[in-house]
Design a protein around this motif. Structure first.
Motif, PDB file in Angstrom:
ATOM      1  N   LEU A 111       7.660  -0.306  -3.674  1.00 29.16           N
ATOM      2  CA  LEU A 111       7.058  -1.231  -3.193  1.00 29.16           C
ATOM      3  C   LEU A 111       7.462  -2.172  -4.220  1.00 29.16           C
ATOM      4  N   ALA A 112       7.665  -2.966  -4.551  1.00 29.78           N
ATOM      5  CA  ALA A 112       7.653  -4.051  -5.306  1.00 29.78           C
ATOM      6  C   ALA A 112       6.970  -5.425  -5.321  1.00 29.78           C
ATOM      7  N   GLY A 113       5.766  -6.298  -5.931  1.00 29.27           N
ATOM      8  CA  GLY A 113       5.223  -7.392  -5.396  1.00 29.27           C
ATOM      9  C   GLY A 113       5.434  -8.128  -7.075  1.00 29.27           C
ATOM     10  N   TRP A 114       4.918  -9.011  -6.956  1.00 32.98           N
ATOM     11  CA  TRP A 114       4.460 -10.009  -7.708  1.00 32.98           C
ATOM     12  C   TRP A 114       3.811 -10.524  -7.854  1.00 32.98           C
ATOM     13  N   SER A 115       2.633 -10.559  -9.223  1.00 31.61           N
ATOM     14  CA  SER A 115       1.608 -10.753  -8.744  1.00 31.61           C
ATOM     15  C   SER A 115       0.273 -11.551  -7.651  1.00 31.61           C
ATOM     16  N   HIS A 116       0.054 -11.945  -7.017  1.00 29.43           N
ATOM     17  CA  HIS A 116      -1.069 -11.186  -5.698  1.00 29.43           C
ATOM     18  C   HIS A 116      -0.130 -10.118  -4.670  1.00 29.43           C
ATOM     19  N   GLY A 117       1.009 -10.314  -4.826  1.00 34.05           N
ATOM     20  CA  GLY A 117       1.999  -9.257  -3.942  1.00 34.05           C
ATOM     21  C   GLY A 117       1.658  -7.468  -4.630  1.00 34.05           C
ATOM     22  N   ALA A 118       1.503  -7.981  -6.259  1.00 33.58           N
ATOM     23  CA  ALA A 118       1.636  -6.659  -6.699  1.00 33.58           C
ATOM     24  C   ALA A 118       0.464  -6.286  -6.615  1.00 33.58           C
ATOM     25  N   TRP A 119      -0.455  -6.948  -6.506  1.00 33.33           N
ATOM     26  CA  TRP A 119      -2.345  -6.682  -6.424  1.00 33.33           C
ATOM     27  C   TRP A 119      -2.197  -6.156  -5.226  1.00 33.33           C
ATOM     28  N   SER A 120      -2.125  -6.756  -4.351  1.00 29.71           N
ATOM     29  CA  SER A 120      -1.900  -6.148  -2.650  1.00 29.71           C
ATOM     30  C   SER A 120      -1.680  -4.670  -2.660  1.00 29.71           C
ATOM     31  N   ILE A 121      -0.530  -4.228  -3.466  1.00 26.23           N
ATOM     32  CA  ILE A 121       0.328  -2.924  -2.983  1.00 26.23           C
ATOM     33  C   ILE A 121      -1.142  -2.227  -4.361  1.00 26.23           C
ATOM     34  N   MET A 122      -0.891  -2.396  -5.307  1.00 23.77           N
ATOM     35  CA  MET A 122      -1.565  -1.358  -6.190  1.00 23.77           C
ATOM     36  C   MET A 122      -3.211  -1.596  -5.138  1.00 23.77           C
ATOM     37  N   ASP A 123      -3.935  -2.071  -4.479  1.00 25.13           N
ATOM     38  CA  ASP A 123      -5.101  -2.135  -3.749  1.00 25.13           C
ATOM     39  C   ASP A 123      -5.173  -1.468  -2.824  1.00 25.13           C
ATOM     40  N   MET A 124      -3.729  -1.366  -2.102  1.00 22.61           N
ATOM     41  CA  MET A 124      -3.365  -0.390  -0.280  1.00 22.61           C
ATOM     42  C   MET A 124      -3.535   1.267  -1.670  1.00 22.61           C
ATOM     43  N   LEU A 125      -2.647   1.388  -3.230  1.00 23.59           N
ATOM     44  CA  LEU A 125      -2.404   2.571  -3.532  1.00 23.59           C
ATOM     45  C   LEU A 125      -3.619   3.300  -4.062  1.00 23.59           C
ATOM     46  N   ALA A 126      -4.356   2.174  -4.303  1.00 23.71           N
ATOM     47  CA  ALA A 126      -5.789   2.804  -5.100  1.00 23.71           C
ATOM     48  C   ALA A 126      -6.940   3.936  -3.575  1.00 23.71           C
ATOM     49  N   GLN A 127      -6.677   3.066  -2.991  1.00 21.24           N
ATOM     50  CA  GLN A 127      -7.222   3.570  -1.586  1.00 21.24           C
ATOM     51  C   GLN A 127      -7.088   4.774  -1.356  1.00 21.24           C
ATOM     52  N   PRO A 128      -8.133   5.855  -0.658  1.00 24.13           N
ATOM     53  CA  PRO A 128      -7.856   7.197  -0.254  1.00 24.13           C
ATOM     54  C   PRO A 128      -6.865   7.449   1.115  1.00 24.13           C
ATOM     55  N   LEU A 129      -7.680   6.178   2.146  1.00 22.36           N
ATOM     56  CA  LEU A 129      -6.189   6.015   3.652  1.00 22.36           C
ATOM     57  C   LEU A 129      -6.240   7.557   3.728  1.00 22.36           C
ATOM     58  N   THR A 130      -7.847   7.792   4.105  1.00 29.46           N
ATOM     59  CA  THR A 130      -8.185   8.991   4.895  1.00 29.46           C
ATOM     60  C   THR A 130      -9.352   8.487   5.965  1.00 29.46           C
ATOM     61  N   ARG A 131      -9.516   7.121   6.055  1.00 33.37           N
ATOM     62  CA  ARG A 131     -10.878   7.317   6.902  1.00 33.37           C
ATOM     63  C   ARG A 131     -10.138   6.149   7.525  1.00 33.37           C
ATOM     64  N   ARG A 132     -11.033   5.989   9.404  1.00 34.82           N
ATOM     65  CA  ARG A 132     -10.499   4.854  10.014  1.00 34.82           C
ATOM     66  C   ARG A 132     -11.057   3.971   9.544  1.00 34.82           C
ATOM     67  N   GLY A 133     -10.738   2.395   9.687  1.00 34.03           N
ATOM     68  CA  GLY A 133     -11.228   1.452   9.001  1.00 34.03           C
ATOM     69  C   GLY A 133     -10.972   0.492   7.800  1.00 34.03           C
ATOM     70  N   GLU A 134     -10.308   2.114   7.335  1.00 30.18           N
ATOM     71  CA  GLU A 134     -10.313   1.636   5.577  1.00 30.18           C
ATOM     72  C   GLU A 134      -8.769   0.390   5.886  1.00 30.18           C
ATOM     73  N   LEU A 135      -8.843  -0.590   4.680  1.00 27.77           N
ATOM     74  CA  LEU A 135      -8.081  -2.154   5.069  1.00 27.77           C
ATOM     75  C   LEU A 135      -8.324  -2.479   5.725  1.00 27.77           C
ATOM     76  N   GLY A 136      -9.173  -2.369   7.027  1.00 30.67           N
ATOM     77  CA  GLY A 136      -9.540  -3.159   7.936  1.00 30.67           C
ATOM     78  C   GLY A 136      -8.236  -2.453   9.176  1.00 30.67           C
ATOM     79  N   LEU A 137      -8.521  -1.641   8.658  1.00 29.15           N
ATOM     80  CA  LEU A 137      -7.376  -1.045   9.800  1.00 29.15           C
ATOM     81  C   LEU A 137      -8.046   0.221  10.722  1.00 29.15           C
ATOM     82  N   ARG A 138      -7.463   0.361  11.838  1.00 34.29           N
ATOM     83  CA  ARG A 138      -8.297   1.212  13.010  1.00 34.29           C
ATOM     84  C   ARG A 138      -7.941   2.845  12.086  1.00 34.29           C
ATOM     85  N   ASP A 139      -6.586   2.250  12.033  1.00 36.76           N
ATOM     86  CA  ASP A 139      -5.455   3.603  11.667  1.00 36.76           C
ATOM     87  C   ASP A 139      -4.993   3.662  10.769  1.00 36.76           C
TER      88      ASP A 139
END
Length: 251
Positions: A111-139
């Motif tokens: 995953l490669a990001g520049w500025s805002h793109g890197a922010w978005s990747i880092m925010d995704m990687l910082a989440q547990p992603l174990t619950r429905r609804g994380e990042l506004g996604l039901r799955d």
């Protein structure tokens, strides 16, 4: 609330996919642009990836929303719309479905990001992603991150609203290469290092390239005190990017 599939359906018509010669599947870098949108220098990075034997998938988050670059400059660059956490769903959807493309090896992604793109990747990687609804996604938990080999972050935004701003450990270990400009008007070197501590404290490995340059120094056409293009450093950034891909997953 979106699903991974519905988010991907919006993004897919607005991707650029470059591959080396041959049948594939190829290790592939997913490229996420800054708040200025997809610029020519990102295509230079994509071609550098191809020269290294990699595929490159450029994801245009703005075109998928019907936004012009001018619109995004005034509303995204100012933080009024689409902060990193909201766009992180684009990243997760791309990870989930890009691997279904025949030319892409889903077990060898960067995953490669520049500025805002890197922010978005880092925010995704910082989440547990174990619950429905994380990042506004039901799955959200349906997307596996097992195929991600590494992250390349060029002058990431790590300021207010960044999930990594305080250095909280990421829930997964990852190898990261980060470009840190010493004259970045958006964050001091100390703040960059505090955010990257999230990677290390989560068990990951970080390589930092510190450059005497401004934010977005690798983007031609910038000639101000706050944002200025440096041709020599821009060329070196391409070489370091290519070398990082080769080491992340040898072809």
């Amino acid at each position: 609330m979106d699903s991974l599939a519905s988010r991907w359906r919006r993004l897919m018509p607005h991707i650029e996919h470059l591959t080396p010669e041959g049948k594939g599947p190829f290790p592939t870098v997913l490229i996420f642009h800054g708040c200025g949108g997809v610029r020519d220098h990102l295509r230079w990075y994509a071609r550098a990836a191809v020269e290294a034997g990699w595929g490159a998938l450029i994801v245009d988050s703005f075109a998928a929303r019907g936004w012009s670059k001018s619109f995004a400059k005034h509303l995204v660059c100012t933080g009024l719309l689409l902060r990193g956490r909201a766009r992180a769903a684009d990243v997760l959807a791309a990870v989930r479905f890009a691997g279904s493309m025949l030319a892409i090896d889903p077990t060898r992604l960067v995953l490669a990001g520049w500025s805002h793109g890197a922010w978005s990747i880092m925010d995704m990687l910082a989440q547990p992603l174990t619950r429905r609804g994380e990042l506004g996604l039901r799955d959200a938990p349906a997307a596996s991150l097992a195929g991600i080999r590494a992250g390349f972050f060029a002058y990431p935004y790590v300021g207010v609203a960044s999930a990594s701003r305080g250095g909280k450990p990421w829930p997964r270990a990852l190898r990261v290469f980060s470009v840190v400009p010493r004259r970045d008007h958006l964050a001091s070197v100390r703040r960059h290092m505090r955010a990257l501590a999230s990677v290390v404290s989560g068990g990951g490995e970080v390589e930092v390239w510190s450059v005497d340059a401004t934010h977005a120094f690798d983007e031609p056409g910038l000639k101000g005190r706050v944002l200025a293009y440096d041709e020599d450093l821009g060329i070196e950034a391409l070489e370091r990017f290519r070398g990082f891909l080769r080491s992340a997953a040898p072809v």
